[in-house]
Structure formats: C-alpha cells, structure tokens
Write a protein that holds these residues in place. Sequence first.
Motif, PDB file in Angstrom:
ATOM      1  N   CYS A  44       1.352   6.998  -6.562  1.00  0.00           N
ATOM      2  CA  CYS A  44       0.148   7.786  -6.838  1.00  0.00           C
ATOM      3  C   CYS A  44       0.385   9.262  -6.517  1.00  0.00           C
ATOM      4  O   CYS A  44       0.033  10.147  -7.315  1.00  0.00           O
ATOM      5  CB  CYS A  44      -1.037   7.265  -6.023  1.00  0.00           C
ATOM      6  SG  CYS A  44      -1.721   5.700  -6.608  1.00  0.00           S
ATOM      7  N   GLU A  45       0.974   9.525  -5.352  1.00  0.00           N
ATOM      8  CA  GLU A  45       1.247  10.909  -4.967  1.00  0.00           C
ATOM      9  C   GLU A  45       2.234  11.564  -5.923  1.00  0.00           C
ATOM     10  O   GLU A  45       2.080  12.738  -6.293  1.00  0.00           O
ATOM     11  CB  GLU A  45       1.788  10.958  -3.529  1.00  0.00           C
ATOM     12  CG  GLU A  45       0.771  10.583  -2.464  1.00  0.00           C
ATOM     13  CD  GLU A  45      -0.449  11.485  -2.487  1.00  0.00           C
ATOM     14  OE1 GLU A  45      -0.286  12.705  -2.705  1.00  0.00           O
ATOM     15  OE2 GLU A  45      -1.567  10.972  -2.303  1.00  0.00           O
ATOM     16  N   ALA A  69       2.256   1.669  -3.540  1.00  0.00           N
ATOM     17  CA  ALA A  69       1.248   2.174  -4.475  1.00  0.00           C
ATOM     18  C   ALA A  69       0.913   3.634  -4.201  1.00  0.00           C
ATOM     19  O   ALA A  69       0.807   4.452  -5.125  1.00  0.00           O
ATOM     20  CB  ALA A  69      -0.012   1.313  -4.398  1.00  0.00           C
ATOM     21  N   ASN A  70       0.747   3.978  -2.928  1.00  0.00           N
ATOM     22  CA  ASN A  70       0.406   5.363  -2.577  1.00  0.00           C
ATOM     23  C   ASN A  70       1.535   6.326  -2.908  1.00  0.00           C
ATOM     24  O   ASN A  70       1.287   7.472  -3.310  1.00  0.00           O
ATOM     25  CB  ASN A  70       0.045   5.463  -1.091  1.00  0.00           C
ATOM     26  CG  ASN A  70      -1.337   4.911  -0.806  1.00  0.00           C
ATOM     27  OD1 ASN A  70      -2.245   5.045  -1.624  1.00  0.00           O
ATOM     28  ND2 ASN A  70      -1.503   4.284   0.347  1.00  0.00           N
ATOM     29  N   GLU A  71       2.768   5.867  -2.752  1.00  0.00           N
ATOM     30  CA  GLU A  71       3.919   6.710  -3.053  1.00  0.00           C
ATOM     31  C   GLU A  71       3.926   7.104  -4.536  1.00  0.00           C
ATOM     32  O   GLU A  71       4.122   8.275  -4.880  1.00  0.00           O
ATOM     33  CB  GLU A  71       5.211   5.966  -2.711  1.00  0.00           C
ATOM     34  CG  GLU A  71       6.477   6.783  -2.885  1.00  0.00           C
ATOM     35  CD  GLU A  71       6.807   7.642  -1.682  1.00  0.00           C
ATOM     36  OE1 GLU A  71       7.652   8.537  -1.824  1.00  0.00           O
ATOM     37  OE2 GLU A  71       6.216   7.415  -0.612  1.00  0.00           O
ATOM     38  N   ALA A 111       0.840  -1.205   0.000  1.00  0.00           N
ATOM     39  CA  ALA A 111       0.000   0.000   0.000  1.00  0.00           C
ATOM     40  C   ALA A 111       0.871   1.250   0.000  1.00  0.00           C
ATOM     41  O   ALA A 111       0.564   2.225  -0.703  1.00  0.00           O
ATOM     42  CB  ALA A 111      -0.935   0.000   1.210  1.00  0.00           C
ATOM     43  N   ASP A 112       1.958   1.218   0.773  1.00  0.00           N
ATOM     44  CA  ASP A 112       2.884   2.352   0.790  1.00  0.00           C
ATOM     45  C   ASP A 112       3.502   2.561  -0.588  1.00  0.00           C
ATOM     46  O   ASP A 112       3.657   3.696  -1.050  1.00  0.00           O
ATOM     47  CB  ASP A 112       3.996   2.127   1.820  1.00  0.00           C
ATOM     48  CG  ASP A 112       3.467   2.059   3.238  1.00  0.00           C
ATOM     49  OD1 ASP A 112       2.577   2.855   3.569  1.00  0.00           O
ATOM     50  OD2 ASP A 112       3.948   1.200   3.998  1.00  0.00           O
TER      51      ASP A 112
END
Length: 257
Positions: A93-94, A89-91, A86-87
């Motif tokens: 994405c941001e 993917a979120n990284e 999740a980290d």
Amino acid sequence: MNSREDQLKAFDRLLTIMNELREQCPWDKKQTLQSLRHLTIEETYELGDAILDNDLNEVKKELGDLLLHIVFYARIGSETNDFDIADVANEICEKLINRHPHIYGDVHVNNEEDVKRNWENLKLKEGKKSVLEGVPKSLPALVKASRIQDKVAGVGFDWEEPYQVFDKLKEELEELQHEINMNNQEKIESEFGDVLFSMINYARFLNVNPEDALERTNKKFIQRFQYLERKAKEKNKSLKDMTLAEMDIFWEEAKGL
C-alpha cells in the motif's frame, strides 16, 4: 459480485484456515519459504496458462492457489516475528501511494509513458543504484530481456520510431549470417542472442508481448502436431515411416481447423 464485507470475511476465513493447517497438518507444518518457492513458481505458470487460454474459471482457481501461497509465506514470517500479512499488505500500500504521486500527490502526467518514467525515477530516489536492479536474476531469458528493455525505456534509453528497431534487427540478422558463413560457432551464438534481443525489442514497439506470442505459437504447434499424430494412428502408420509430403497433408489440414 460479493460486497466489500463479504470479501473481507472470505480473506479472514482463509487466514483462519491457514493458521489451522500450519498448526495441525503434518505437511503444512514442515513447509519453509524455501520448500514453497518452486511450488509458487509452478502455480504462477499455471495462472499464466489459464490467462492465455482465457479460461476465467481456471484463472479464479489459480489466483486462489497463489493467494494461498502469499498467506502461507506471511504465516511463516509471523512465526519468526519478521513480518505478517498486515505488514505485507501495508508495505505494498505504501509503495503504491509513493509511486503514484499523480494520484496521491500534486504531480501531473499526460499519459502512460509519463507514469512509467516517474515510476523508474522514483525507484532511483528510493536508493536503487540501477533501474535494472528490479529485474529478477532467475527470470527466463526471454522474459528477462523484455523486462530489461521496458525498464531502460522508462528512463528514456530507447529508440524513437519502430522502423529504427526494425533496421537494427536487419543489421543483427546480417551479422548473424556473416558468422554462419564464417562457421564461427562462438560468434554465431553471440549474434543469435543479439537477434533474439532485437526481436523482443521490436515486439515492444509493435505492442506485442513476446512471451505470450511465443507461448501461443507453442500451443498452436502442439495442437497441429497432435492432430498429425492422431491422423497417422488412424491410418495405422508411424510418423517415422511417413514422408514429409505425407505428413504435410495432415499438417495443412490441422492449420485449417
């Protein structure tokens, strides 16, 4: 194609299998970030081969292998509480949101070049001291040269017209020939490097990927040489015993295939 729901289910299935392998398989349990690194590089090159061959079924398989490696690294990171999938993917994405203000903000762009220029400028605002920081040190030299030129062009350090790059290439070739005439081996190597760098730069202006172009030529040469070997074998001859003229006959045949 699969629905968004099916895609998410498939990814969840992969995460579950990865967890089971990490907990139960002796080989998977032993792996570390370091031990997987060379395997990841190999998988990346295999994907590159499949793309060059336009073998879409093989592309699908190799993408799966790479996806497995990403999930594997994330699982290892979660075990030390440093990061999980999740980290990861979120990284990204941001980063994508921040680097695309023309989509997620109020910045206006006219073309692809504006996007690339904004991308590099945003990286500097994020704390990068140089636009070249993002070029991996371990990249093969040809690929590294291409990425270096892409990045400096993104901030405006570039030629304006293709003929200028070609003139520079001719200049570098003349300098190389001069050092060859002088029989200065050290300077020959230096000038040869300049010629290659200029060729790679010219390729960019021709919209040619130099790595792809060279690899296609490699594949073409291998196919033709292996044809030559087969023909020699059919005639019960060894290549080392054949004249260049004899080999050239088969080589020309291979070019026509």
